[in-house]
Design a protein around this motif. Sequence first.
Motif, PDB file in Angstrom:
ATOM      1  N   ASP A 176       8.034  -3.516  -1.982  1.00 22.09           N
ATOM      2  CA  ASP A 176       8.763  -2.546  -1.164  1.00 22.09           C
ATOM      3  C   ASP A 176      10.241  -2.509  -1.542  1.00 22.09           C
ATOM      4  O   ASP A 176      10.859  -1.439  -1.564  1.00 22.09           O
ATOM      5  CB  ASP A 176       8.608  -2.889   0.318  1.00 22.09           C
ATOM      6  N   ALA A 177      10.812  -3.682  -1.832  1.00 22.89           N
ATOM      7  CA  ALA A 177      12.226  -3.739  -2.199  1.00 22.89           C
ATOM      8  C   ALA A 177      12.490  -3.000  -3.506  1.00 22.89           C
ATOM      9  O   ALA A 177      13.497  -2.291  -3.636  1.00 22.89           O
ATOM     10  CB  ALA A 177      12.677  -5.198  -2.313  1.00 22.89           C
ATOM     11  N   VAL A 178      11.599  -3.165  -4.469  1.00 22.04           N
ATOM     12  CA  VAL A 178      11.774  -2.474  -5.753  1.00 22.04           C
ATOM     13  C   VAL A 178      11.651  -0.969  -5.567  1.00 22.04           C
ATOM     14  O   VAL A 178      12.439  -0.184  -6.122  1.00 22.04           O
ATOM     15  CB  VAL A 178      10.750  -2.990  -6.782  1.00 22.04           C
ATOM     16  N   THR A 179      10.681  -0.546  -4.765  1.00 22.38           N
ATOM     17  CA  THR A 179      10.505   0.886  -4.509  1.00 22.38           C
ATOM     18  C   THR A 179      11.754   1.489  -3.878  1.00 22.38           C
ATOM     19  O   THR A 179      12.241   2.549  -4.290  1.00 22.38           O
ATOM     20  CB  THR A 179       9.298   1.119  -3.588  1.00 22.38           C
ATOM     21  N   GLU A 180      12.313   0.805  -2.882  1.00 21.15           N
ATOM     22  CA  GLU A 180      13.522   1.321  -2.224  1.00 21.15           C
ATOM     23  C   GLU A 180      14.713   1.309  -3.164  1.00 21.15           C
ATOM     24  O   GLU A 180      15.516   2.246  -3.171  1.00 21.15           O
ATOM     25  CB  GLU A 180      13.838   0.520  -0.972  1.00 21.15           C
ATOM     26  N   ALA A 181      14.847   0.253  -3.952  1.00 23.19           N
ATOM     27  CA  ALA A 181      15.981   0.190  -4.883  1.00 23.19           C
ATOM     28  C   ALA A 181      15.930   1.330  -5.880  1.00 23.19           C
ATOM     29  O   ALA A 181      16.957   1.956  -6.186  1.00 23.19           O
ATOM     30  CB  ALA A 181      15.985  -1.158  -5.603  1.00 23.19           C
TER      31      ALA A 181
END
Length: 202
Positions: A176-181
């Motif tokens: 999820d963090a990579v997607t948001e970044a």
Amino acid sequence: MPVPPTSRPGTPEGLPTPGRFAHLHPEDGACLMEAASLLATGRFTDSPAGTHPVLAALARAVNDAVDDDTRHALWPLAADLADAWPADRAYGPLLVGTVVDAARRVRPTSRRLRRRGAADHARAARLARARTSGARARVADLLWWHGPGHHHLEHALRVLLTAPDADRRLSRLLRDAVTEARARAAGAPAPVAPPSGAVRRP
């Protein structure tokens, strides 16, 4: 770069074998961030210039904590991590606050996590409205990250590791963090939400 003979089936072509911790040479394997660095610049480091330092710290911690199968499943994220640096100043504290929120779901009665999560989200909201930038802002962000930001992230990750399904939680958190970044780096709207709930290697 040839794939080492010990590579597991399914390892993306041209990347070393996934492994825990830092490595001296790709022939010894690589962590997720070392793989991202190879894809981005060809250099072998776990702190590539194209990845936001808070996201890189989370990726290193997750890489080192999860089991081999989970680490292998996360390996395709290396390509996205290679170019994931949102320009907005709110991103760092927002990500730390998100990790603290995840830890609160493991330990919902922790007042320390509640206070730290509130502080991180408040900083993210304040920076989302801030119009200042430049050298002074960069220094302020650096001091926050090497002080409370880093401590909050480390503590939250230690709590997450106590969960029976820690591998699943950490894997989802990183995805999820990579997607948001990537969305933020591309300029997609990503409002800072109020709270609901790199760790460097030894």
